[in-house]
Structures are given as C-alpha cells and as structure tokens.
Write a protein that holds these residues in place. Structure first.
Motif, PDB file in Angstrom:
ATOM      1  N   PRO A  29      14.775  -2.823  48.061  1.00  8.05           N
ATOM      2  CA  PRO A  29      14.837  -1.368  48.234  1.00  8.05           C
ATOM      3  C   PRO A  29      15.794  -0.733  47.233  1.00  8.05           C
ATOM      4  O   PRO A  29      16.777  -1.339  46.818  1.00  8.05           O
ATOM      5  N   GLN A  30      15.501   0.492  46.876  1.00  2.00           N
ATOM      6  CA  GLN A  30      16.340   1.233  45.952  1.00  2.00           C
ATOM      7  C   GLN A  30      17.462   1.899  46.746  1.00  2.00           C
ATOM      8  O   GLN A  30      17.264   2.328  47.874  1.00  2.00           O
ATOM      9  N   PHE A  31      18.642   1.991  46.138  1.00  2.00           N
ATOM     10  CA  PHE A  31      19.772   2.628  46.807  1.00  2.00           C
ATOM     11  C   PHE A  31      20.679   3.278  45.781  1.00  2.00           C
ATOM     12  O   PHE A  31      20.580   3.011  44.588  1.00  2.00           O
ATOM     13  N   HIS A  32      21.574   4.126  46.273  1.00  2.00           N
ATOM     14  CA  HIS A  32      22.599   4.721  45.423  1.00  2.00           C
ATOM     15  C   HIS A  32      23.887   4.828  46.231  1.00  2.00           C
ATOM     16  O   HIS A  32      23.893   4.698  47.455  1.00  2.00           O
ATOM     17  N   VAL A  33      24.990   5.045  45.545  1.00  2.00           N
ATOM     18  CA  VAL A  33      26.302   5.165  46.172  1.00  2.00           C
ATOM     19  C   VAL A  33      26.578   6.640  46.449  1.00  2.00           C
ATOM     20  O   VAL A  33      26.275   7.499  45.627  1.00  2.00           O
ATOM     21  N   ALA A  34      27.145   6.918  47.629  1.00  2.00           N
ATOM     22  CA  ALA A  34      27.512   8.295  47.980  1.00  2.00           C
ATOM     23  C   ALA A  34      28.779   8.258  48.829  1.00  2.00           C
ATOM     24  O   ALA A  34      29.067   7.268  49.504  1.00  2.00           O
ATOM     25  N   PHE A  35      29.528   9.346  48.779  1.00  2.00           N
ATOM     26  CA  PHE A  35      30.708   9.497  49.618  1.00  2.00           C
ATOM     27  C   PHE A  35      30.329  10.351  50.822  1.00  2.00           C
ATOM     28  O   PHE A  35      29.573  11.303  50.697  1.00  2.00           O
ATOM     29  N   VAL A  36      30.870   9.993  51.998  1.00  2.00           N
ATOM     30  CA  VAL A  36      30.599  10.758  53.214  1.00  2.00           C
ATOM     31  C   VAL A  36      31.883  11.434  53.668  1.00  2.00           C
ATOM     32  O   VAL A  36      32.989  10.973  53.367  1.00  2.00           O
ATOM     33  N   PRO A  37      31.781  12.531  54.404  1.00  3.44           N
ATOM     34  CA  PRO A  37      32.968  13.298  54.794  1.00  3.44           C
ATOM     35  C   PRO A  37      33.861  12.560  55.786  1.00  3.44           C
ATOM     36  O   PRO A  37      33.391  11.955  56.740  1.00  3.44           O
ATOM     37  N   VAL A  38      35.156  12.644  55.515  1.00  3.80           N
ATOM     38  CA  VAL A  38      36.165  12.187  56.466  1.00  3.80           C
ATOM     39  C   VAL A  38      36.353  13.323  57.469  1.00  3.80           C
ATOM     40  O   VAL A  38      36.495  14.482  57.085  1.00  3.80           O
ATOM     41  N   VAL A  39      36.359  12.987  58.768  1.00  3.11           N
ATOM     42  CA  VAL A  39      36.518  14.013  59.805  1.00  3.11           C
ATOM     43  C   VAL A  39      37.830  13.863  60.568  1.00  3.11           C
ATOM     44  O   VAL A  39      38.184  14.745  61.354  1.00  3.11           O
ATOM     45  N   GLY A  40      38.553  12.775  60.330  1.00  5.39           N
ATOM     46  CA  GLY A  40      39.843  12.591  60.996  1.00  5.39           C
ATOM     47  C   GLY A  40      40.557  11.364  60.469  1.00  5.39           C
ATOM     48  O   GLY A  40      39.917  10.437  59.963  1.00  5.39           O
ATOM     49  N   VAL A  41      41.886  11.362  60.568  1.00  4.37           N
ATOM     50  CA  VAL A  41      42.687  10.213  60.149  1.00  4.37           C
ATOM     51  C   VAL A  41      43.807   9.987  61.152  1.00  4.37           C
ATOM     52  O   VAL A  41      44.265  10.924  61.813  1.00  4.37           O
ATOM     53  N   GLU A  42      44.230   8.742  61.261  1.00  4.70           N
ATOM     54  CA  GLU A  42      45.400   8.372  62.053  1.00  4.70           C
ATOM     55  C   GLU A  42      46.430   7.809  61.089  1.00  4.70           C
ATOM     56  O   GLU A  42      46.217   6.738  60.507  1.00  4.70           O
ATOM     57  N   MET A  43      47.531   8.556  60.945  1.00  2.00           N
ATOM     58  CA  MET A  43      48.587   8.186  60.008  1.00  2.00           C
ATOM     59  C   MET A  43      49.898   8.067  60.781  1.00  2.00           C
ATOM     60  O   MET A  43      50.091   8.751  61.783  1.00  2.00           O
ATOM     61  N   TYR A  82      22.560   5.596  55.514  1.00  2.00           N
ATOM     62  CA  TYR A  82      23.872   5.442  54.893  1.00  2.00           C
ATOM     63  C   TYR A  82      24.573   4.246  55.536  1.00  2.00           C
ATOM     64  O   TYR A  82      24.682   4.177  56.760  1.00  2.00           O
ATOM     65  N   PHE A  83      25.075   3.336  54.708  1.00  3.03           N
ATOM     66  CA  PHE A  83      25.760   2.143  55.201  1.00  3.03           C
ATOM     67  C   PHE A  83      27.160   2.058  54.593  1.00  3.03           C
ATOM     68  O   PHE A  83      27.320   2.150  53.368  1.00  3.03           O
ATOM     69  N   TYR A  84      28.144   1.883  55.447  1.00  6.26           N
ATOM     70  CA  TYR A  84      29.549   1.796  55.019  1.00  6.26           C
ATOM     71  C   TYR A  84      29.721   0.706  53.964  1.00  6.26           C
ATOM     72  O   TYR A  84      29.223  -0.408  54.117  1.00  6.26           O
ATOM     73  N   ASP A  85      30.457   1.047  52.881  1.00  4.18           N
ATOM     74  CA  ASP A  85      30.668   0.101  51.781  1.00  4.18           C
ATOM     75  C   ASP A  85      32.133   0.060  51.340  1.00  4.18           C
ATOM     76  O   ASP A  85      32.430  -0.345  50.232  1.00  4.18           O
ATOM     77  N   GLY A  86      33.054   0.544  52.178  1.00  6.20           N
ATOM     78  CA  GLY A  86      34.466   0.466  51.826  1.00  6.20           C
ATOM     79  C   GLY A  86      35.039   1.812  51.436  1.00  6.20           C
ATOM     80  O   GLY A  86      34.451   2.865  51.686  1.00  6.20           O
ATOM     81  N   PHE A  87      36.210   1.743  50.812  1.00  7.67           N
ATOM     82  CA  PHE A  87      36.922   2.949  50.400  1.00  7.67           C
ATOM     83  C   PHE A  87      37.002   3.029  48.887  1.00  7.67           C
ATOM     84  O   PHE A  87      37.115   2.009  48.210  1.00  7.67           O
ATOM     85  N   HIS A  88      36.947   4.243  48.383  1.00  6.09           N
ATOM     86  CA  HIS A  88      37.162   4.521  46.973  1.00  6.09           C
ATOM     87  C   HIS A  88      38.550   5.144  46.860  1.00  6.09           C
ATOM     88  O   HIS A  88      38.861   6.103  47.562  1.00  6.09           O
ATOM     89  N   TYR A  89      39.400   4.564  45.996  1.00  8.33           N
ATOM     90  CA  TYR A  89      40.773   5.050  45.808  1.00  8.33           C
ATOM     91  C   TYR A  89      40.950   5.554  44.388  1.00  8.33           C
ATOM     92  O   TYR A  89      40.423   4.972  43.447  1.00  8.33           O
ATOM     93  N   GLU A  90      41.707   6.607  44.258  1.00  6.04           N
ATOM     94  CA  GLU A  90      42.009   7.157  42.938  1.00  6.04           C
ATOM     95  C   GLU A  90      43.376   7.838  43.011  1.00  6.04           C
ATOM     96  O   GLU A  90      43.664   8.541  43.975  1.00  6.04           O
ATOM     97  N   GLU A  91      44.212   7.591  42.024  1.00  4.03           N
ATOM     98  CA  GLU A  91      45.507   8.266  41.969  1.00  4.03           C
ATOM     99  C   GLU A  91      45.396   9.462  41.043  1.00  4.03           C
ATOM    100  O   GLU A  91      44.961   9.336  39.911  1.00  4.03           O
ATOM    101  N   LYS A  92      45.767  10.631  41.546  1.00  5.56           N
ATOM    102  CA  LYS A  92      45.759  11.852  40.751  1.00  5.56           C
ATOM    103  C   LYS A  92      47.126  12.504  40.905  1.00  5.56           C
ATOM    104  O   LYS A  92      47.490  12.935  42.002  1.00  5.56           O
ATOM    105  N   ASN A  93      47.858  12.558  39.806  1.00  5.26           N
ATOM    106  CA  ASN A  93      49.222  13.098  39.806  1.00  5.26           C
ATOM    107  C   ASN A  93      50.047  12.351  40.852  1.00  5.26           C
ATOM    108  O   ASN A  93      50.210  11.157  40.762  1.00  5.26           O
ATOM    109  N   ASN A  94      50.540  13.045  41.843  1.00  6.06           N
ATOM    110  CA  ASN A  94      51.353  12.382  42.866  1.00  6.06           C
ATOM    111  C   ASN A  94      50.567  12.127  44.156  1.00  6.06           C
ATOM    112  O   ASN A  94      51.157  11.863  45.194  1.00  6.06           O
ATOM    113  N   ALA A  95      49.241  12.217  44.103  1.00  3.06           N
ATOM    114  CA  ALA A  95      48.420  12.083  45.307  1.00  3.06           C
ATOM    115  C   ALA A  95      47.519  10.858  45.226  1.00  3.06           C
ATOM    116  O   ALA A  95      47.106  10.437  44.149  1.00  3.06           O
ATOM    117  N   LEU A  96      47.224  10.313  46.401  1.00  7.57           N
ATOM    118  CA  LEU A  96      46.236   9.249  46.528  1.00  7.57           C
ATOM    119  C   LEU A  96      44.970   9.884  47.090  1.00  7.57           C
ATOM    120  O   LEU A  96      44.959  10.370  48.218  1.00  7.57           O
TER     121      LEU A  96
END
Length: 140
Positions: free
Chosen positions: A24-38, A61-75
């Motif tokens: 099957p054909q697939f592509h990567v997409a990001f889904v919205p975060v609706v809440g976090v526990e910090m 849509y199937f979960y495939d992990g997290f994408h991380y990127e550092e921008k200035n002083n933010a993760l």
C-alpha cells in the motif's frame, strides 16, 4: 515449442499482476497535539516522561513516533503518523484522544532558567503552523 509457450504464459502472468495491492502507498503526516502532561519544574541531570495526547483524524493514520526540532531556544515537537492512502478510511471524530510518551533528559550543563516546548497543534485559518507552548522552569 512447449517451452516457448510456457515462457510467454509465465511472462503474461507476471506482467498482469499488480504489486500495488501488496504494497500500500503511504505518506508521513503530523497530527494535532490536544494535551500534554509536563512536570512543574525540571532538575538538572534528571530524566522525565512527557505524556502527549493527540488526535488521529481517521483510522488510516498510524502512530510513528515523535518529530523533534530545535528552533532558537525552543524544542518543537510533533506527533508523526504514517497515512495509508486508502479511500475507505473511517473518521475518528468523537473518539477519545490517544496517548504516547517520550523521555526528556534535563541536561546537567544547560545554562538557561527554563525549557520552552512547542507542541504542534495543526494549521490555523491562515494555513500556518500553530503550537501549544509550555515553558518549564529549572529548579535551582
């Protein structure tokens, strides 16, 4: 002559098969975060589990992990999914958000007074990325 007929029959069968059905054909997409526990704060040198709730729009849509990127002083963090390109996808509107987690290590040598996390929440009405910002101080 029999070998020649057998060769053409095998060639015909191989060329008439479709490999797309098995792959099957697939592509990567990001889904919205609706809440976090910090945690309320971080301590230098400690590890923390960060829990993230996200919403998949359809069951393709199937979960495939997290994408991380550092921008200035933010993760910048986004929930990454693999999307199967299928027209028979069922909507997941009204379904409870799913949860995934990642580990965060507060560096013992970090010189700032806090960490800024920006969780991807989708696109706004202008079509630009929007984020949920969470700043966590470092205990002194």
């Amino acid at each position: 002559m029999k070998k020649l007929i057998l060769f053409f029959a095998a060639l015909f069968l191989l060329t008439s098969c479709s490999f797309d059905e098995d792959n099957p054909q697939f592509h990567v997409a990001f889904v919205p975060v609706v809440g976090v526990e910090m945690p309320e704060y971080f301590v230098h040198g400690e590890n923390y589990e960060i829990k993230v709730k996200y919403q998949r729009p359809t069951d393709c849509y199937f979960y495939d992990g997290f994408h991380y990127e550092e921008k200035n002083n933010a993760l910048v963090i986004a929930v990454q999914t693999l999307v199967i390109e299928d027209s028979n996808c069922a909507s997941l509107d009204g379904v409870e958000p799913e949860e995934a987690s990642f580990n965060f290590a507060c560096s013992p040598t970090y010189g700032g007074s806090s960490y800024l996390f920006k969780f991807y929440t989708g696109k706004n009405e202008d079509g630009t990325n929007s984020y949920m910002e969470v700043e966590v101080p470092i205990a002194q």
